[in-house]
Design a protein around this motif. Structure first.
Motif, PDB file in Angstrom:
ATOM      1  N   THR A   1      47.868  31.225  38.523  1.00  0.00           N
ATOM      2  CA  THR A   1      46.447  30.891  38.516  1.00  0.00           C
ATOM      3  C   THR A   1      46.276  29.411  38.847  1.00  0.00           C
ATOM      4  OG1 THR A   1      46.046  32.573  36.832  1.00  0.00           O
ATOM      5  CG2 THR A   1      44.327  30.913  37.170  1.00  0.00           C
ATOM      6  N   PRO A   2      45.503  29.078  39.873  1.00  0.00           N
ATOM      7  CA  PRO A   2      45.325  27.667  40.234  1.00  0.00           C
ATOM      8  C   PRO A   2      44.743  26.850  39.083  1.00  0.00           C
ATOM      9  CG  PRO A   2      44.487  29.121  41.956  1.00  0.00           C
ATOM     10  CD  PRO A   2      44.795  29.986  40.783  1.00  0.00           C
ATOM     11  N   PHE A   3      45.252  25.630  38.930  1.00  0.00           N
ATOM     12  CA  PHE A   3      44.771  24.660  37.938  1.00  0.00           C
ATOM     13  C   PHE A   3      45.019  25.106  36.504  1.00  0.00           C
ATOM     14  CE2 PHE A   3      41.727  24.784  41.570  1.00  0.00           C
ATOM     15  CZ  PHE A   3      42.178  23.645  42.213  1.00  0.00           C
TER      16      PHE A   3
ATOM     17  N   VAL B   1      40.562  38.137  38.390  1.00  0.00           N
ATOM     18  CA  VAL B   1      40.979  37.170  37.370  1.00  0.00           C
ATOM     19  C   VAL B   1      40.709  37.783  35.999  1.00  0.00           C
ATOM     20  CG1 VAL B   1      40.672  34.861  36.408  1.00  0.00           C
ATOM     21  CG2 VAL B   1      40.468  35.213  38.880  1.00  0.00           C
ATOM     22  N   GLN B   2      41.738  37.824  35.176  1.00  0.00           N
ATOM     23  CA  GLN B   2      41.624  38.347  33.820  1.00  0.00           C
ATOM     24  C   GLN B   2      41.897  37.212  32.835  1.00  0.00           C
ATOM     25  OE1 GLN B   2      44.310  41.658  33.472  1.00  0.00           O
ATOM     26  NE2 GLN B   2      43.516  42.694  35.266  1.00  0.00           N
ATOM     27  N   TRP B   3      41.065  37.134  31.826  1.00  0.00           N
ATOM     28  CA  TRP B   3      41.173  36.031  30.860  1.00  0.00           C
ATOM     29  C   TRP B   3      40.916  36.573  29.462  1.00  0.00           C
ATOM     30  CZ3 TRP B   3      36.828  32.078  29.647  1.00  0.00           C
ATOM     31  CH2 TRP B   3      37.279  31.168  28.687  1.00  0.00           C
ATOM     32  N   ILE B   4      41.876  36.340  28.567  1.00  0.00           N
ATOM     33  CA  ILE B   4      41.685  36.695  27.167  1.00  0.00           C
ATOM     34  C   ILE B   4      41.063  35.492  26.491  1.00  0.00           C
ATOM     35  CG2 ILE B   4      42.784  37.521  25.067  1.00  0.00           C
ATOM     36  CD1 ILE B   4      45.009  38.626  26.740  1.00  0.00           C
TER      37      ILE B   4
ATOM     38  N   PRO C   1      38.218  39.832  25.917  1.00  0.00           N
ATOM     39  CA  PRO C   1      38.730  39.926  27.284  1.00  0.00           C
ATOM     40  C   PRO C   1      37.613  39.820  28.321  1.00  0.00           C
ATOM     41  CG  PRO C   1      39.605  41.682  25.894  1.00  0.00           C
ATOM     42  CD  PRO C   1      38.508  41.038  25.129  1.00  0.00           C
ATOM     43  N   MET C   2      37.885  39.098  29.383  1.00  0.00           N
ATOM     44  CA  MET C   2      36.955  38.974  30.502  1.00  0.00           C
ATOM     45  C   MET C   2      37.672  39.369  31.784  1.00  0.00           C
ATOM     46  SD  MET C   2      34.880  35.427  29.846  1.00  0.00           S
ATOM     47  CE  MET C   2      33.930  35.156  28.353  1.00  0.00           C
ATOM     48  N   VAL C   3      36.967  40.095  32.641  1.00  0.00           N
ATOM     49  CA  VAL C   3      37.515  40.509  33.928  1.00  0.00           C
ATOM     50  C   VAL C   3      36.511  40.141  35.017  1.00  0.00           C
ATOM     51  CG1 VAL C   3      38.441  42.391  35.308  1.00  0.00           C
ATOM     52  CG2 VAL C   3      38.713  42.439  32.831  1.00  0.00           C
ATOM     53  N   PHE C   4      36.961  39.346  36.001  1.00  0.00           N
ATOM     54  CA  PHE C   4      36.135  38.964  37.132  1.00  0.00           C
ATOM     55  C   PHE C   4      36.811  39.489  38.395  1.00  0.00           C
ATOM     56  CE2 PHE C   4      35.723  35.852  33.794  1.00  0.00           C
ATOM     57  CZ  PHE C   4      34.363  35.635  33.686  1.00  0.00           C
ATOM     58  N   SER C   5      36.075  40.212  39.208  1.00  0.00           N
ATOM     59  CA  SER C   5      36.640  40.787  40.429  1.00  0.00           C
ATOM     60  C   SER C   5      35.737  40.478  41.618  1.00  0.00           C
ATOM     61  CB  SER C   5      36.803  42.308  40.305  1.00  0.00           C
ATOM     62  OG  SER C   5      37.737  42.631  39.302  1.00  0.00           O
ATOM     63  N   PHE C   6      36.337  39.891  42.670  1.00  0.00           N
ATOM     64  CA  PHE C   6      35.663  39.684  43.941  1.00  0.00           C
ATOM     65  C   PHE C   6      36.327  40.645  44.925  1.00  0.00           C
ATOM     66  CE2 PHE C   6      35.601  35.828  41.506  1.00  0.00           C
ATOM     67  CZ  PHE C   6      34.300  35.356  41.625  1.00  0.00           C
ATOM     68  N   SER C   7      35.558  41.612  45.421  1.00  0.00           N
ATOM     69  CA  SER C   7      36.184  42.662  46.209  1.00  0.00           C
ATOM     70  C   SER C   7      35.268  43.116  47.341  1.00  0.00           C
ATOM     71  CB  SER C   7      36.542  43.862  45.319  1.00  0.00           C
ATOM     72  OG  SER C   7      35.424  44.264  44.555  1.00  0.00           O
ATOM     73  N   ARG C   8      35.896  43.752  48.300  1.00  0.00           N
ATOM     74  CA  ARG C   8      35.162  44.303  49.433  1.00  0.00           C
ATOM     75  C   ARG C   8      35.628  45.723  49.678  1.00  0.00           C
ATOM     76  NH1 ARG C   8      35.012  42.058  55.708  1.00  0.00           N
ATOM     77  NH2 ARG C   8      33.631  43.696  56.510  1.00  0.00           N
TER      78      ARG C   8
END
Length: 825
Positions: free
Chosen positions: A726-728, A789-792, A797-804
């Motif tokens: 994961t960047p940064f 991106v998954q973040w506990i 829990p959080m799930v962010f998805s950028f998709s096409r």
């Protein structure tokens, strides 16, 4: 250290010389210590090897000064004589009030403090100024090793009142020197391009290749040299060597030029393999399993593997410290080599005690249930690795390590020290979440995977989202018996709204009571059996689709067609699971497989069965496993069996599979992928011009399609993901944040849908984008790709998805961005 000795010698010489100018042969009648501030007088006197009544001389003066300096409390020491009184004048070392790091980017504060701890430089401790210079030089050497030759390190000591100081380490790291060129000299067999491809260090890379390492690092160069050596020796070049290495720097110290001089030699073929030593009577068995074969080119990798294999094989029988060496006998005339593998198993090692450290919450007996290496038995490396794996898979364990400690005076006994680091195993929830599918959600409850440190899972949850409200009590004892048999149960009530769920409109109220029992087959395989009683009340908008008509037939009341449907079932299930993952949360290697088959008993109101299989495989691409490929596939099929009151049974549509969303097909709205509801409307009575009625013509029936999915009785969904750093985000947060690039593909279909019966009918009253498709065709798939991106987080829990959506069908609801907060994944 040498500098310390020079200072001490100078001080001793000065002090002894000043004392020597007086008459030092006297008897001490009293001792006076001057200059003390924090050190108590009693403590200072304990460092003096002189007492009242002792005769003073030059040797005692030297001894006294050396003793005071060795206490580390004093900056300077002076000795005087006042008559028969011995006067000791001291200046205490200042106490460190604070330690500040400024300008450090490549070294973290924690790493710097660890380095200072080794030199006993801590807040509240006396400051030894002579150590500062060595620390500065040591830190500079570190920066030089990573190519930062312009780096400077300065220690600033600021005096404070009451003999205290502030210690500030300032860093000017500068830019790392880049590799300008790498030259390889002496290679004839393999060209430069092939050898460069084996190296981690790169030069002259294109701008888009941001993953290449162009910064010079001494350790990386050493690793590349080992890699090139192995590359040759694995291909028969037994006497290959790197004869010399030159590393030069540009005048500006920003460029590095590397030259490697090689001596390739010639290839050698294995002429014979001989096993000597004690192989416990398994010499022929071991010989058959060795990868080395006569007549083939020599391979250092195969030799190393053979040595490790023999060592591990002996380790299975308690010989934990064998000596396995391979002796090559080279024949220069025919370029062959005879390999003699010498084996000395040593003594059989037994485990005296297994100790577990670091568990503050979890009881020892819970962790020992997962340790298969027993006390009093011989030591087995395989059992230790299995024990570590089983402990690591516990959801309340963050890290697990072990070491073997040999006992003093005992050459055949060891202790095993397991060191564990626990992580939060449960949470109390009382919050608000929001997702693009669930909208506003409220939840409250408690879930504990390690209840009171017993390893038992206990939960009491109440939650409500836009489409469902649930209250549930769960219990699982994974160590119901000492043999690893688990026992659990659940009681739940839920209200479900299919319209808000993304499917056709129907509502259910369900309560269920169930229990399960599990049996371990071995360390990684498990089988469990369950039995659940459910009662379901179903209310719909009275729209009967072609796919649901058969199900409604057995329940509908001709006198009250809009009455709710109520049915009960007793569902039995059997589940097999296999787990070789390296962690319970965010794994990076291993695999997991789970297959379950459930079926209702014949006396249930509905008779159906379902099969579901979930499979995941993790393949690490790098040694630190921060780059990993994940492959996954989920299969499902369900249907009815037999008949009830003469009506053939089908799978209740409330049990249909659905797809779309974070858990299945990202890039599509939750639960919207799958067959649409098909409604057939009979043609109106036709009349002749004279008003004479004629028989209705079924071929004139019309169809409507629901805008929502009805789901299906078959499912196949898969995907592949590339898990990347994961960047940064620092490495230590890999267990709480994960980023991946994914490709999802799959479909949900209905094997019972009769497309031929309706394909020629006219489609009316529908959205212009919808068409009638063969919903029984498994090839009617969808696919998508994107970034997840998954973040506990502390909120959950959080799930962010950028998709096409790459492959979508008419009527699908594609989503570019999806997120969920406060839901599990």
């Amino acid at each position: 250290m040498k500098f310390n000795k020079i200072i001490l010698a100078a001080l001793l010489a000065v002090s002894s010389s000043s004392f020597a100018q007086t008459n030092y042969d006297f008897v001490v009648e009293d001792i006076r210590v001057e200059g003390l501030q924090r050190v108590a007088l009693g403590a200072a006197l304990t460092y003096l090897p002189v007492q009242r009544g002792d005769a003073m001389n030059k040797f005692r003066v030297t001894q006294l000064i050396r003793s005071l300096y060795s206490s580390t409390h004093f900056e300077s020491v002076k000795i005087y004589r006042d008559g028969s009184v011995l006067v000791v004048e001291v200046e205490e070392r200042p106490t460190i009030s604070s330690i500040i790091f400024d300008g450090n980017d490549d070294i973290k504060d924690e790493q710097l403090q660890e380095s200072l701890d080794g030199a006993n430089i801590r807040i509240g401790e006396p400051l030894d100024r002579t150590v500062i210079t060595s620390i500065e030089n040591g830190l500079k050497d570190f920066f030089y090793s990573i190519g930062k030759y312009n780096a400077t390190v300065n220690a600033i000591v600021t005096p404070l009142p009451r003999n205290r100081v502030d210690l500030k380490l300032t860093f000017e790291e500068g830019d790392a020197a880049k590799i300008k060129q790498i030259n390889i000299v002496g290679n004839e067999v393999y060209d430069d391009t092939e050898l460069f491809g084996q190296m981690e260090l790169k030069f002259d890379t294109p701008w888009w290749d941001f993953t290449s390492e162009t910064r010079y690092q001494q350790q990386t160069l050493s690793g590349d040299m080992e890699t090139i050596t192995s590359y040759y020796k694995d291909r028969g070049y037994l006497q290959f060597g790197i004869t010399s290495t030159q590393v030069s720097m540009s005048p500006e110290k920003d460029g590095i030029y590397i030259t490697l001089n090689l001596s390739e030699g010639e290839t050698y073929t294995v002429s014979d393999i001989e096993l000597v030593g004690d192989l416990l009577g398994y010499e022929e068995f071991v010989r058959q399993l060795l990868p080395i074969r006569t007549g083939l080119l020599y391979s250092q990798a195969q030799v190393t593997y053979a040595e490790e294999f023999v060592s591990k094989y002996l380790g299975r029988y308690g010989y934990a410290y064998p000596t396995v060496t391979t002796i090559p006998e080279i024949n220069e005339e025919d370029k062959t080599v005879k390999l003699t593998i010498s084996v000395d198993p040593g003594k059989r090692i037994y485990v005296r005690r297994v100790n577990i450290e670091g568990n503050q919450t979890t009881a020892d007996e819970v962790l020992r249930q997962n340790v298969v290496q027993l006390e009093g038995t011989w030591l087995s490396e395989g059992l230790l690795e299995t024990s570590k794996s089983q402990l690591s898979r516990l959801t309340y364990m963050e890290e697990v390590e072990y070491e073997t400690v040999r006992l003093p005076g005992e050459d055949d006994k060891v202790d095993i020290e397991f060191k564990v680091k626990e992580q939060a195993s449960g949470q109390f929830n009382a919050g608000i979440g929001y997702g693009d599918a669930t909208r506003l959600s409220l939840q409250a409850g408690i879930q504990q995977d390690n209840f009171l440190g017993t390893g038992k899972r206990v939960g009491a949850n109440i939650s409500t989202v836009s489409y469902q409200s649930t209250a549930q009590l769960t219990y699982l004892d994974p160590y119901f018996t000492i043999d690893g048999i688990s026992l659990g149960g659940s009681l739940s009530y839920s209200e479900f709204d299919g319209g808000d769920f993304g499917t056709v409109r129907f509502n259910t109220k369900r309560w269920s009571l169930g229990g399960n029992i599990g049996y371990p087959i071995n360390e990684v395989n498990r089988i469990s059996f369950g039995l659940t009683y459910s009662d379901v009340e179903l209310t719909s908008d009275n729209t009967q689709f072609e796919q649901t008509r058969q199900f409604y037939r057995q329940f509908e009341d001709p006198n009250d067609p809009e009455a709710p449907i109520d049915y009960a079932s007793l569902l039995g299930s059997v589940t097999w699971s296999r787990n070789t993952l390296n962690r319970g949360l965010f794994p990076s290697s291993g695999s997991s497989q789970r297959a379950s088959f459930s079926i209702t008993t014949p006396n249930s109101d509905v008779n159906y069965f379902k099969f579901v299989s979930d499979n995941k495989w993790y393949y690490p691409l790098s040694r630190n496993q921060r780059w990993t490929v994940l492959g996954r596939i989920r299969l499902g099929y369900g249907n009815g069996y037999g008949d009830v009151d003469g009506i053939e049974q089908v799978l209740p549509f409330t049990e249909n599979f659905t797809a779309g969303g974070a858990d299945t097909l990202r890039g599509f709205e939750n639960n919207t992928v799958g067959p649409r509801g098909v409604r057939r409307i009979s043609s109106q009575a036709l009349t002749t011009p004279n008003g004479v009625p004629v028989i209705n013509d079924p071929s004139q029936d019309t169809l409507t399609l629901s805008s929502r999915s009805l789901g299906g009785n078959a499912m196949a969904i898969g995907g592949i993901e590339l898990i990347v750093p994961t960047p940064f985000v620092e490495t230590e947060f890999d267990n709480s944040v994960r980023t991946s690039l994914f490709y999802d593909v799959g479909n949900v279909w209905d094997t019972e849908f009769d497309y031929d019966a309706v394909k020629d009918l006219r489609l009316v009253q529908t959205q212009s984008s919808q068409v009638l498709a063969d919903f029984s065709d498994w090839k009617y798939y969808r696919s998508s790709a994107g970034l997840s991106v998954q973040w506990i987080s502390p909120m959950g829990p959080m799930v962010f998805s950028f998709s096409r959506a790459l492959k979508e069908r008419e009527g699908d609801d594609a989503k570019f961005f999806t997120f969920n907060i406060g839901s599990t994944f």
